[in-house]
Design a protein around this motif. Structure first.
Motif, PDB file in Angstrom:
ATOM      1  N   THR A  12       0.789  -1.415   0.055  1.00 38.93           N
ATOM      2  CA  THR A  12      -0.099  -0.227  -0.077  1.00 38.93           C
ATOM      3  C   THR A  12       0.831   1.315  -0.140  1.00 38.93           C
ATOM      4  O   THR A  12       0.229   2.415   0.058  1.00 38.93           O
ATOM      5  CB  THR A  12      -0.942   0.095   1.255  1.00 38.93           C
ATOM      6  OG1 THR A  12      -0.268  -0.048   2.397  1.00 38.93           O
ATOM      7  CG2 THR A  12      -1.797  -1.158   1.270  1.00 38.93           C
ATOM      8  N   PHE A  13       2.042   1.175  -0.192  1.00 42.11           N
ATOM      9  CA  PHE A  13       2.871   2.373  -0.182  1.00 42.11           C
ATOM     10  C   PHE A  13       4.229   1.965  -0.901  1.00 42.11           C
ATOM     11  O   PHE A  13       5.029   1.228  -0.758  1.00 42.11           O
ATOM     12  CB  PHE A  13       3.589   2.688   1.434  1.00 42.11           C
ATOM     13  CG  PHE A  13       4.626   3.833   1.380  1.00 42.11           C
ATOM     14  CD1 PHE A  13       4.105   5.068   1.499  1.00 42.11           C
ATOM     15  CD2 PHE A  13       5.845   3.474   1.384  1.00 42.11           C
ATOM     16  CE1 PHE A  13       4.976   6.040   1.457  1.00 42.11           C
ATOM     17  CE2 PHE A  13       6.741   4.611   1.756  1.00 42.11           C
ATOM     18  CZ  PHE A  13       6.287   5.939   1.524  1.00 42.11           C
ATOM     19  N   THR A  30       0.210   6.387  -1.889  1.00 39.28           N
ATOM     20  CA  THR A  30      -0.341   5.505  -0.707  1.00 39.28           C
ATOM     21  C   THR A  30      -1.708   4.873  -1.172  1.00 39.28           C
ATOM     22  O   THR A  30      -2.160   5.602  -2.098  1.00 39.28           O
ATOM     23  CB  THR A  30      -0.428   6.203   0.748  1.00 39.28           C
ATOM     24  OG1 THR A  30      -1.307   7.133   0.362  1.00 39.28           O
ATOM     25  CG2 THR A  30       0.932   6.794   1.073  1.00 39.28           C
ATOM     26  N   ILE A  32      -5.529   4.826  -0.038  1.00 36.36           N
ATOM     27  CA  ILE A  32      -6.365   5.622   0.879  1.00 36.36           C
ATOM     28  C   ILE A  32      -6.784   4.581   1.753  1.00 36.36           C
ATOM     29  O   ILE A  32      -7.198   3.491   1.945  1.00 36.36           O
ATOM     30  CB  ILE A  32      -7.487   6.127   0.235  1.00 36.36           C
ATOM     31  CG1 ILE A  32      -7.268   7.038  -0.835  1.00 36.36           C
ATOM     32  CG2 ILE A  32      -8.634   6.653   1.132  1.00 36.36           C
ATOM     33  CD1 ILE A  32      -8.392   7.775  -1.907  1.00 36.36           C
ATOM     34  N   ASP A  33      -6.775   5.320   3.100  1.00 39.09           N
ATOM     35  CA  ASP A  33      -6.941   4.667   4.418  1.00 39.09           C
ATOM     36  C   ASP A  33      -5.805   3.361   4.904  1.00 39.09           C
ATOM     37  O   ASP A  33      -6.056   2.784   5.817  1.00 39.09           O
ATOM     38  CB  ASP A  33      -8.363   4.099   4.609  1.00 39.09           C
ATOM     39  CG  ASP A  33      -9.310   5.225   4.515  1.00 39.09           C
ATOM     40  OD1 ASP A  33      -9.061   6.365   4.804  1.00 39.09           O
ATOM     41  OD2 ASP A  33     -10.636   4.895   3.980  1.00 39.09           O
ATOM     42  N   SER A  34      -4.777   3.643   4.204  1.00 40.84           N
ATOM     43  CA  SER A  34      -3.908   2.567   4.675  1.00 40.84           C
ATOM     44  C   SER A  34      -2.857   2.894   5.649  1.00 40.84           C
ATOM     45  O   SER A  34      -3.046   4.255   6.084  1.00 40.84           O
ATOM     46  CB  SER A  34      -2.882   2.250   3.313  1.00 40.84           C
ATOM     47  OG  SER A  34      -2.180   3.382   2.937  1.00 40.84           O
ATOM     48  N   ASP A  37      -1.056   6.070   4.963  1.00 40.79           N
ATOM     49  CA  ASP A  37      -1.866   7.454   4.401  1.00 40.79           C
ATOM     50  C   ASP A  37      -2.142   8.750   5.259  1.00 40.79           C
ATOM     51  O   ASP A  37      -3.172   8.721   5.853  1.00 40.79           O
ATOM     52  CB  ASP A  37      -3.351   6.796   3.965  1.00 40.79           C
ATOM     53  CG  ASP A  37      -4.294   7.874   3.154  1.00 40.79           C
ATOM     54  OD1 ASP A  37      -3.710   8.746   2.370  1.00 40.79           O
ATOM     55  OD2 ASP A  37      -5.599   7.903   3.300  1.00 40.79           O
ATOM     56  N   TRP A  40      -0.941  13.360   3.330  1.00 40.19           N
ATOM     57  CA  TRP A  40      -2.033  14.420   2.995  1.00 40.19           C
ATOM     58  C   TRP A  40      -2.345  15.318   4.131  1.00 40.19           C
ATOM     59  O   TRP A  40      -2.411  16.681   3.943  1.00 40.19           O
ATOM     60  CB  TRP A  40      -3.267  13.844   2.433  1.00 40.19           C
ATOM     61  CG  TRP A  40      -4.171  13.130   3.565  1.00 40.19           C
ATOM     62  CD1 TRP A  40      -4.063  11.780   3.802  1.00 40.19           C
ATOM     63  CD2 TRP A  40      -4.916  13.684   4.332  1.00 40.19           C
ATOM     64  NE1 TRP A  40      -4.856  11.571   4.893  1.00 40.19           N
ATOM     65  CE2 TRP A  40      -5.333  12.580   4.980  1.00 40.19           C
ATOM     66  CE3 TRP A  40      -5.622  14.976   4.768  1.00 40.19           C
ATOM     67  CZ2 TRP A  40      -6.514  12.828   6.107  1.00 40.19           C
ATOM     68  CZ3 TRP A  40      -6.406  15.056   5.897  1.00 40.19           C
ATOM     69  CH2 TRP A  40      -6.746  13.972   6.489  1.00 40.19           C
TER      70      TRP A  40
END
Length: 58
Positions: A12-13, A30, A32-34, A37, A40
């Motif tokens: 996820t990254f 990334t 999202i929601d990992s 994350d 941002w």
């Protein structure tokens, strides 16, 4: 742009960089929601606060 070998790599990254650009460029990708994350949030702080953004730019 190349993948950063020393960086954490998960499903996820991923991190990438381009040192030939001016200024040098870094990208963190990334899901999202990992776990990773959160970049941002840093961006939002810089957008909302000129003093922090100026200090970061310097």
């Amino acid at each position: 742009m190349i993948e950063i070998d020393e960086s954490v790599k998960t499903a996820t990254f991923r991190a990438f960089k381009d040192d030939t650009s001016d200024p040098p460029l870094g990208v963190q990708l990334t899901v999202i929601d990992s776990e990773f994350d959160f970049f941002w949030k840093f961006r939002e702080v810089l957008l909302a606060n000129n003093k922090y953004r100026d200090a970061y730019d310097n």
